[in-house]
Design an enzyme around this catalytic site. Structure first.
Site, PDB file in Angstrom:
ATOM      1  N   CYS A 289       0.970  -1.142  -0.031  1.00  0.00           N
ATOM      2  CA  CYS A 289      -0.081  -0.059  -0.078  1.00  0.00           C
ATOM      3  C   CYS A 289       0.943   1.120  -0.004  1.00  0.00           C
ATOM      4  O   CYS A 289       1.977   1.186   0.445  1.00  0.00           O
ATOM      5  CB  CYS A 289      -0.985   0.205   1.272  1.00  0.00           C
ATOM      6  SG  CYS A 289      -1.890  -1.345   1.490  1.00  0.00           S
TER       7      CYS A 289
ATOM      8  N   ARG B 221       3.115  -0.139  -5.305  1.00  0.00           N
ATOM      9  CA  ARG B 221       2.942  -0.678  -3.874  1.00  0.00           C
ATOM     10  C   ARG B 221       1.691  -1.354  -3.635  1.00  0.00           C
ATOM     11  O   ARG B 221       1.519  -1.971  -2.596  1.00  0.00           O
ATOM     12  CB  ARG B 221       3.124   0.474  -2.709  1.00  0.00           C
ATOM     13  CG  ARG B 221       4.464   0.990  -2.766  1.00  0.00           C
ATOM     14  CD  ARG B 221       4.622   2.368  -1.879  1.00  0.00           C
ATOM     15  NE  ARG B 221       4.443   1.799  -0.349  1.00  0.00           N
ATOM     16  CZ  ARG B 221       5.642   1.134  -0.090  1.00  0.00           C
ATOM     17  NH1 ARG B 221       6.761   1.329  -0.166  1.00  0.00           N
ATOM     18  NH2 ARG B 221       5.527   0.874   1.301  1.00  0.00           N
TER      19      ARG B 221
ATOM     20  N   TRP C 120      -2.899  -2.720  -1.554  1.00  0.00           N
ATOM     21  CA  TRP C 120      -2.839  -3.931  -1.805  1.00  0.00           C
ATOM     22  C   TRP C 120      -3.515  -4.765  -0.747  1.00  0.00           C
ATOM     23  O   TRP C 120      -2.920  -4.954   0.398  1.00  0.00           O
ATOM     24  CB  TRP C 120      -1.200  -4.260  -1.914  1.00  0.00           C
ATOM     25  CG  TRP C 120      -0.869  -5.736  -2.243  1.00  0.00           C
ATOM     26  CD1 TRP C 120      -0.683  -6.236  -3.569  1.00  0.00           C
ATOM     27  CD2 TRP C 120      -0.575  -6.873  -1.618  1.00  0.00           C
ATOM     28  NE1 TRP C 120      -0.361  -7.491  -3.624  1.00  0.00           N
ATOM     29  CE2 TRP C 120      -0.249  -7.875  -2.413  1.00  0.00           C
ATOM     30  CE3 TRP C 120      -0.490  -7.012   0.080  1.00  0.00           C
ATOM     31  CZ2 TRP C 120      -0.116  -9.339  -1.862  1.00  0.00           C
ATOM     32  CZ3 TRP C 120      -0.462  -8.164   0.419  1.00  0.00           C
ATOM     33  CH2 TRP C 120      -0.156  -9.303  -0.456  1.00  0.00           C
TER      34      TRP C 120
ATOM     35  N   ASN D  47      -0.875   1.769   5.894  1.00  0.00           N
ATOM     36  CA  ASN D  47      -0.081   1.073   5.205  1.00  0.00           C
ATOM     37  C   ASN D  47       0.441   0.021   6.041  1.00  0.00           C
ATOM     38  O   ASN D  47       1.039   0.410   7.070  1.00  0.00           O
ATOM     39  CB  ASN D  47       1.021   1.614   4.383  1.00  0.00           C
ATOM     40  CG  ASN D  47       2.265   0.792   3.913  1.00  0.00           C
ATOM     41  OD1 ASN D  47       3.225   1.118   3.621  1.00  0.00           O
ATOM     42  ND2 ASN D  47       1.757  -0.755   3.738  1.00  0.00           N
ATOM     43  N   GLY D  48       0.137  -1.348   6.081  1.00  0.00           N
ATOM     44  CA  GLY D  48       0.521  -2.289   7.150  1.00  0.00           C
ATOM     45  C   GLY D  48      -0.481  -3.378   7.745  1.00  0.00           C
ATOM     46  O   GLY D  48      -1.342  -3.203   6.733  1.00  0.00           O
TER      47      GLY D  48
ATOM     48  N   GLU E 273      16.040 -17.157 -10.754  1.00  0.00           N
ATOM     49  CA  GLU E 273      15.587 -15.603 -11.045  1.00  0.00           C
ATOM     50  C   GLU E 273      14.894 -15.848 -12.440  1.00  0.00           C
ATOM     51  O   GLU E 273      13.618 -15.177 -12.329  1.00  0.00           O
ATOM     52  CB  GLU E 273      16.853 -14.849 -11.242  1.00  0.00           C
ATOM     53  CG  GLU E 273      16.467 -13.577 -11.442  1.00  0.00           C
ATOM     54  CD  GLU E 273      15.307 -12.506 -10.420  1.00  0.00           C
ATOM     55  OE1 GLU E 273      15.124 -13.327  -9.492  1.00  0.00           O
ATOM     56  OE2 GLU E 273      15.107 -11.718 -10.764  1.00  0.00           O
TER      57      GLU E 273
ATOM     58  N   LYS F   2      10.676 -14.408 -12.832  1.00  0.00           N
ATOM     59  CA  LYS F   2      10.076 -13.449 -13.734  1.00  0.00           C
ATOM     60  C   LYS F   2       9.248 -13.716 -14.712  1.00  0.00           C
ATOM     61  O   LYS F   2       8.221 -13.283 -14.909  1.00  0.00           O
ATOM     62  CB  LYS F   2      11.555 -12.928 -14.607  1.00  0.00           C
ATOM     63  CG  LYS F   2      12.628 -12.344 -14.215  1.00  0.00           C
ATOM     64  CD  LYS F   2      12.494 -10.682 -13.640  1.00  0.00           C
ATOM     65  CE  LYS F   2      11.670 -10.549 -12.541  1.00  0.00           C
ATOM     66  NZ  LYS F   2      12.615 -10.561 -11.366  1.00  0.00           N
TER      67      LYS F   2
ATOM     68  N   GLU G  35       6.011 -14.224 -12.783  1.00  0.00           N
ATOM     69  CA  GLU G  35       5.139 -12.903 -12.046  1.00  0.00           C
ATOM     70  C   GLU G  35       4.723 -12.164 -13.157  1.00  0.00           C
ATOM     71  O   GLU G  35       3.798 -11.545 -12.766  1.00  0.00           O
ATOM     72  CB  GLU G  35       6.073 -12.434 -10.983  1.00  0.00           C
ATOM     73  CG  GLU G  35       7.795 -11.947 -11.592  1.00  0.00           C
ATOM     74  CD  GLU G  35       8.369 -10.984 -10.374  1.00  0.00           C
ATOM     75  OE1 GLU G  35       9.499 -10.816 -10.725  1.00  0.00           O
ATOM     76  OE2 GLU G  35       7.762 -10.724  -9.591  1.00  0.00           O
TER      77      GLU G  35
ATOM     78  N   HIS H 159      14.380 -37.195 -10.791  1.00  0.00           N
ATOM     79  CA  HIS H 159      13.843 -37.618  -9.138  1.00  0.00           C
ATOM     80  C   HIS H 159      12.375 -37.287  -9.396  1.00  0.00           C
ATOM     81  O   HIS H 159      11.834 -36.703  -8.224  1.00  0.00           O
ATOM     82  CB  HIS H 159      14.710 -37.202  -8.201  1.00  0.00           C
ATOM     83  CG  HIS H 159      16.208 -37.751  -8.298  1.00  0.00           C
ATOM     84  ND1 HIS H 159      16.558 -38.936  -8.359  1.00  0.00           N
ATOM     85  CD2 HIS H 159      17.179 -36.869  -8.557  1.00  0.00           C
ATOM     86  CE1 HIS H 159      17.736 -39.112  -8.293  1.00  0.00           C
ATOM     87  NE2 HIS H 159      18.101 -37.986  -8.624  1.00  0.00           N
TER      88      HIS H 159
ATOM     89  N   LYS I 173       5.569  -4.313  -5.097  1.00  0.00           N
ATOM     90  CA  LYS I 173       6.711  -4.435  -5.116  1.00  0.00           C
ATOM     91  C   LYS I 173       7.305  -4.423  -3.712  1.00  0.00           C
ATOM     92  O   LYS I 173       8.466  -5.057  -3.596  1.00  0.00           O
ATOM     93  CB  LYS I 173       7.208  -3.051  -5.749  1.00  0.00           C
ATOM     94  CG  LYS I 173       8.856  -2.895  -6.013  1.00  0.00           C
ATOM     95  CD  LYS I 173       9.295  -2.347  -7.156  1.00  0.00           C
ATOM     96  CE  LYS I 173      10.642  -2.449  -7.574  1.00  0.00           C
ATOM     97  NZ  LYS I 173      10.795  -3.489  -8.311  1.00  0.00           N
TER      98      LYS I 173
HETATM   99  C1  G6P Z   1       8.485  -8.569  -3.798  1.00  0.00           C
HETATM  100  C2  G6P Z   1       9.048  -8.123  -5.293  1.00  0.00           C
HETATM  101  C3  G6P Z   1      10.470  -8.854  -5.818  1.00  0.00           C
HETATM  102  C4  G6P Z   1      11.415  -8.872  -4.846  1.00  0.00           C
HETATM  103  C5  G6P Z   1      11.026  -8.990  -3.253  1.00  0.00           C
HETATM  104  C6  G6P Z   1      12.160  -8.665  -2.296  1.00  0.00           C
HETATM  105  O1  G6P Z   1       8.161  -9.722  -3.954  1.00  0.00           O
HETATM  106  O2  G6P Z   1       8.077  -8.394  -6.232  1.00  0.00           O
HETATM  107  O3  G6P Z   1      10.799  -8.453  -6.917  1.00  0.00           O
HETATM  108  O4  G6P Z   1      12.506  -9.405  -5.201  1.00  0.00           O
HETATM  109  O5  G6P Z   1       9.845  -8.415  -3.026  1.00  0.00           O
HETATM  110  O6  G6P Z   1      11.857  -7.099  -2.262  1.00  0.00           O
HETATM  111  P1  G6P Z   1      13.251  -6.297  -1.728  1.00  0.00           P
HETATM  112  O7  G6P Z   1      12.793  -5.056  -1.875  1.00  0.00           O
HETATM  113  O8  G6P Z   1      13.561  -6.804  -0.240  1.00  0.00           O
HETATM  114  O9  G6P Z   1      14.447  -6.764  -2.467  1.00  0.00           O
END
Ligand code: G6P
Length: 607
Positions: free
Chosen positions: A2, A27, A75, A101-102, A482, A486, A489, A505, A602
């Site tokens: 948020c 956010r 969010w 926010n929280g 990674e 990507k 997501e 396995h 994010k």
């Molecule tokens: C969220 C983001 C990711 C990120 C993760 C950790 O899930 O969508 O892209 O890697 O948080 O975030 P940070 O700010 O701690 O790197």
């Protein structure tokens, strides 16, 4: 998650609040709302869905007149993403208006207590309980600051709060615990936001509100309080961040812009922590105490965790120091054995991820020395860690991280090299060779970007693919983690990253005619092994894509993606780029919202 904003000044508040929320939409974007104080009192407007709908509903803010206000982009945690659950929330009786926010963890217990006191609730949110609880304490004390402090004493969980009181027309109140909040100072006006980029269009003078602090904001400035209601002094800070870095600059999406910023992010991060051709962390105050560590625990979430997995291979190989990597959400609740002379490294782009912060605190509570690798100046993780290495990626806006991930790797490589030098595990000559390799990474990333059309064409041909497996060994496996994240997501494709030797396995039973399997063959020692695993899936019908260094072959692969030859330990920095591009182009082909994928946010400030 948020995002929250606030304004008090002489200009119309609503357009300023909406502009701030636009910058904070990363956010959360389930719903949005603003409350503006005008002649006739406080007016609230909210909409379900993206901020654009609120902008439309309020005619860009023109329909809300007034020079004081708060706003929110959500969010959803408690309660569906509906208009009813959107912020701002009003207390029963409408004396208190809140954006939050929280997560208020003890909201059920508090709701019960307030219900018994006669309060009626209109939403399913924990945030509405905050409005009522503050109202309850206001009735008891008659003073808003006391009411907010009482709330802080009673609340469990996290909050960044913006509060308006109906009988305080010229004040905005804020309070904070574990969710970010920044105050901006203008001339005769003040701003509130969840992060610095949201303020950059207006001011560069900011106050960081610390945990368990509150403030009363008036047009001419703010008065700060601790949780006991005592006035505290705070120094403002000038931020140097480049405002244009948070704009799209003609790119179609933030993500593809940020993918292209990687050569610069890597180069700038390397140059910040190098002097005269050597790694140098003296600016961060990192020296003997940290580099004498005999074991390392890396903790992080999401992509930052993947950086940790890569660094585990790199540090162990270069410096011969045992490393374990812990998901922060696990580490915070487990009984980790740190052992003697342990160093904990927390990695985070935002520096606000709740789990990472909690894992860091857990380590500190055990008396363990901590170093953070963080992108956002002034963020909680950077302020709480004993030492911080700042990545120089600039503001990252797309929800899917790219350039911050690459900058974290760069910072981590330098750390590993310096550790190795001090431990005497690399010769002078080898050290110089590694540094040279590191400095060549930006150019190599650029060369991959120049060939992006090939990945675009693959994405166009395979946009309907249902399952994708990414396999590799060692560092290659860490890149698969990674790349797979990507693709999940932002493209909503089911993918799995697998250590190449592990596929047989069980998981190999999922391979069918046409299943895409991307294999990374960038680790010379195990190249043949992974090539054999690719052969195994090919003979079961898989469409095999092999990633190799330029000039190398991959027998039997349906497609070969070449990347510039790189020192194998640093291969993640180059190999990740085609995988980022793959996710981007598949998302684009599928017509998805690249920068704001569904259900995500994010900065994850909830557990
Ligand atoms: C969220 C983001 C990711 C990120 C993760 C950790 O899930 O969508 O892209 O890697 O948080 O975030 P940070 O700010 O701690 O790197």
């Amino acid at each position: 998650m948020c995002g929250i904003v606030g304004y008090i000044g002489r200009r119309q508040a609503a357009p300023i609040l909406l502009a701030g929320l636009k910058k904070l939409e990363y956010r959360g974007y389930d719903s949005a709302g603003v409350a503006v104080r005008g002649e006739g009192g406080i007016r609230v407007e909210k909409t379900e869905g993206r901020l654009a709908r609120l902008v439309e509903k309020t005619e860009g803010g023109a329909s809300l007149s007034g020079t004081v206000g708060i706003g929110h982009t959500r969010w959803a945690t408690h309660g569906a993403p509906s208009e009813e659950n959107a912020h701002p929330h009003l207390s029963d009786g409408e004396r208190v208006t809140v954006v939050h926010n929280g997560i208020l963890e003890n909201f059920r217990e508090l709701k019960q207590k307030l219900t018994a006191e006669g309060y009626v609730f209109h939403s399913e949110t924990d945030s509405e309980v905050i409005a009522d609880l503050i109202d309850y304490y206001l009735k008891k004390s008659g003073d808003p600051v006391t009411a907010i402090c009482r709330f802080m004493q009673r609340a469990r969980g996290s909050y960044a709060l913006g509060v308006l009181f109906s009988d305080r027309p010229d004040e905005v109140f804020v309070a904070r615990k574990d969710s970010p909040m920044i105050l901006g100072v203008g001339k005769g006006e003040m701003f509130v936001a969840s992060d610095v980029p949201a303020l950059l269009g207006e001011t560069r003078t900011v106050y960081y509100i610390d945990n368990l602090e509150a403030a009363v904001i008036r047009r001419e400035g703010a008065v700060f309080y601790n949780i006991d209601g005592n006035v505290i002094e705070k120094q403002s800070v000038e931020v140097t961040m480049d405002a244009s870095a948070a704009e799209k600059d003609g790119w179609e999406h933030f993500m593809i812009k940020e993918v292209h910023e990687q050569p610069r992010a890597v180069a700038d991060t390397l140059s910040r922590y190098m002097k005269e051709g050597r790694a140098d962390f003296s600016e961060a105050g990192i020296g003997e105490e940290e580099f004498s560590a005999e074991r390392i625990v890396i903790t992080a979430c999401g992509s930052a965790y993947h950086v940790g997995v890569t660094l585990q291979y790199v540090i162990e190989s270069l410096a011969r120091v045992p490393v374990r990597v812990e998901l922060a959400s696990e580490m915070r609740y487990r009984d980790l054995v740190y052992g003697e002379n342990c160093l904990v490294i927390a990695i985070s782009q935002s520096g606000e991820t709740a789990d990472t912060l909690a894992a860091l605190r857990e380590a500190k509570a055990h008396g363990v020395r901590t170093v953070a690798i963080v992108n956002v100046q002034g963020s909680s993780v950077s302020r709480e860690a004993d030492r911080t290495i700042f990545t120089v990626a600039g503001p990252e806006i797309a929800v899917a991280t790219t350039k911050a991930y690459s900058a974290q790797l760069a910072a981590g490589y330098l750390f590993a090299l310096e550790l190795a030098r001090r431990k005497g595990t690399v010769s002078e000559e080898a050290y110089a060779g590694y540094i040279k390799e590191l400095l060549s990474l930006p150019e190599k990333i650029k060369r991959v970007l120049e060939r992006k059309e090939a990945i675009g064409s693959f994405a166009a041909r395979h946009q309907t693919m249902r399952d994708v497996f990414m396999i590799g060994r060692g560092v290659d496996y860490s890149v698969c983690l990674e790349g797979s994240l990507k693709l999940k997501e932002i493209s909503y494709v089911h993918t799995e990253a697998y250590a190449a030797g592990e596929l047989k396995h069980g998981t190999i039973s999922l391979i069918e005619e046409g299943t895409v399997v991307v294999g990374l063959l960038l680790q010379p020692r195990v190249r043949e092994k992974t090539a054999s695993n690719l052969e195994e899936v090919r003979s079961r019908g898989a469409h095999v894509v092999a990633m190799v260094f330029e000039g190398e072959k991959a027998e039997g692969a349906a497609e070969v993606w070449e990347i510039p030859k790189t020192e194998e330990l640093f291969a993640a920095s180059v190999a990740v780029v085609p995988l980022q591009l793959l996710a981007y182009y598949v998302s684009l082909q599928r017509g998805l919202d690249v920068d704001k994928p569904r259900n995500l946010a994010k900065s994850v400030t909830v557990e």
